[in-house]
Motif scaffolding. Structure first.
Motif, PDB file in Angstrom:
ATOM      1  N   MET A   1       0.822  -1.214   0.000  1.00  0.00           N
ATOM      2  CA  MET A   1       0.000   0.000   0.000  1.00  0.00           C
ATOM      3  C   MET A   1       0.854   1.261   0.000  1.00  0.00           C
ATOM      4  O   MET A   1       0.485   2.269  -0.610  1.00  0.00           O
ATOM      5  N   ASP A   2       2.007   1.210   0.651  1.00  0.00           N
ATOM      6  CA  ASP A   2       2.874   2.384   0.732  1.00  0.00           C
ATOM      7  C   ASP A   2       3.294   2.861  -0.647  1.00  0.00           C
ATOM      8  O   ASP A   2       3.281   4.068  -0.932  1.00  0.00           O
ATOM      9  N   GLU A   4       1.776   2.350  -3.480  1.00  0.00           N
ATOM     10  CA  GLU A   4       0.613   2.858  -4.205  1.00  0.00           C
ATOM     11  C   GLU A   4       0.304   4.294  -3.793  1.00  0.00           C
ATOM     12  O   GLU A   4      -0.022   5.143  -4.633  1.00  0.00           O
ATOM     13  N   ILE A   5       0.387   4.554  -2.493  1.00  0.00           N
ATOM     14  CA  ILE A   5       0.146   5.905  -1.989  1.00  0.00           C
ATOM     15  C   ILE A   5       1.156   6.882  -2.563  1.00  0.00           C
ATOM     16  O   ILE A   5       0.807   7.988  -3.009  1.00  0.00           O
ATOM     17  N   ILE A  47      -7.805   3.476  -1.701  1.00  0.00           N
ATOM     18  CA  ILE A  47      -6.663   2.687  -1.228  1.00  0.00           C
ATOM     19  C   ILE A  47      -6.844   2.290   0.226  1.00  0.00           C
ATOM     20  O   ILE A  47      -6.635   1.136   0.615  1.00  0.00           O
ATOM     21  N   LEU A  48      -7.250   3.236   1.062  1.00  0.00           N
ATOM     22  CA  LEU A  48      -7.437   2.944   2.490  1.00  0.00           C
ATOM     23  C   LEU A  48      -8.611   2.010   2.726  1.00  0.00           C
ATOM     24  O   LEU A  48      -8.584   1.204   3.661  1.00  0.00           O
ATOM     25  N   ASN A  50      -9.522  -0.429   0.922  1.00  0.00           N
ATOM     26  CA  ASN A  50      -9.219  -1.803   0.510  1.00  0.00           C
ATOM     27  C   ASN A  50      -7.937  -2.374   1.105  1.00  0.00           C
ATOM     28  O   ASN A  50      -7.564  -3.512   0.823  1.00  0.00           O
ATOM     29  N   ASN A  51      -7.244  -1.578   1.920  1.00  0.00           N
ATOM     30  CA  ASN A  51      -5.969  -2.038   2.480  1.00  0.00           C
ATOM     31  C   ASN A  51      -5.822  -1.591   3.930  1.00  0.00           C
ATOM     32  O   ASN A  51      -6.604  -0.784   4.420  1.00  0.00           O
TER      33      ASN A  51
END
Length: 252
Positions: A1-2, A4-5, A47-48, A50-51
């Motif tokens: 996730m990091d 992707e952000i 993003i948040l 789903n992760n």
């Protein structure tokens, strides 16, 4: 996730740079800034949704530094849009008074929230778990009750405050640049105003007709320049206020 952000934020910075480098005096540019910022903020929200963060450190980083990059710009453009609508179109003196009043409002916010502003600007960390972790609010540390109505999954008690500080810093820079421009053109404007004051011209048709004429002259190339400049000239020559001519033209 990091990762992707980070990709989302870098893509946002690249796309918003075009808007940042414009003069930010056109409604169309400011509206575009709002649209771009909202689009990327929604990407972060997805993003948040789903992760999950690896740990508290990454969650604090997101709400303290990463989300405010976009959220702060969104607030900046939204405030600037309102400012462009309400800004007086009269004398330089009235414009200066209005800008000074706007700067004071922003400085009042800094003063009223001086403790958190100091904490943020000095890179404090000892209260980060209360300020920037979801579901870990300390009511005694919350200064804005609007937080209680926000999305708990996408907000902490103070990420909004960080975004405000960033937005208000940008607004003050913008306002001060406008004040400097008013000073630079004071003498020139005085001479032009004397000429305009001696004119005796009145627009007798509908206001929308003058707006359409303004856009027609620019779009056909009959007049080279910005729509804003030509609209301002017509307002002065005919002693009228065209209001939000950009919005009026879109309605037509």
């Amino acid at each position: 996730m990091d990762s992707e952000i980070k990709k989302i934020i870098e893509a946002y910075k690249e796309e918003i740079q075009v808007i940042d480098e414009s003069n930010l005096m056109e409604f169309s540019d400011v509206e575009r800034g709002i649209q771009i910022s909202r689009k990327y903020l929604q990407k972060l929200r997805v993003i948040l949704r789903n992760n999950e963060f690896k740990d508290k450190k990454h969650e604090i980083l997101f709400f303290k530094e990463q989300k405010p990059i976009i959220y702060g710009k969104l607030k900046f453009y939204a405030k600037l849009y309102k400012y462009l609508i309400q800004k007086p179109r009269g004398t330089n003196k009235s414009k200066k008074a209005y800008i000074d009043a706007q700067i004071k409002l922003l400085q009042d916010y800094y003063y009223e929230n001086s403790e958190f502003c100091k904490y943020y600007r000095q890179n404090g960390t000892f209260l980060d778990e209360f300020y920037f972790l979801r579901g870990n609010d300390n009511v005694g540390l919350i200064s804005e009750t609007s937080h209680f109505y926000t999305d708990e999954e996408f907000s902490t008690s103070h990420d909004n405050a960080v975004a405000k500080i960033m937005a208000y810093d940008l607004l003050i820079i913008h306002y001060k640049n406008e004040l400097n421009n008013l000073k630079k053109h004071k003498r020139k404007n005085t001479q032009e105003q004397k000429i305009l004051d001696n004119l005796n011209l009145n627009w007798t048709a509908n206001k929308i007709d003058l707006i359409e004429l303004t856009y027609a002259l620019i779009s056909t190339g009959a007049v080279k320049g910005d729509i804003k400049d030509l609209a301002t000239l017509f307002e002065k020559v005919f002693d009228t206020d065209l209001g939000n001519y950009y919005r009026s033209f879109l309605k037509v």
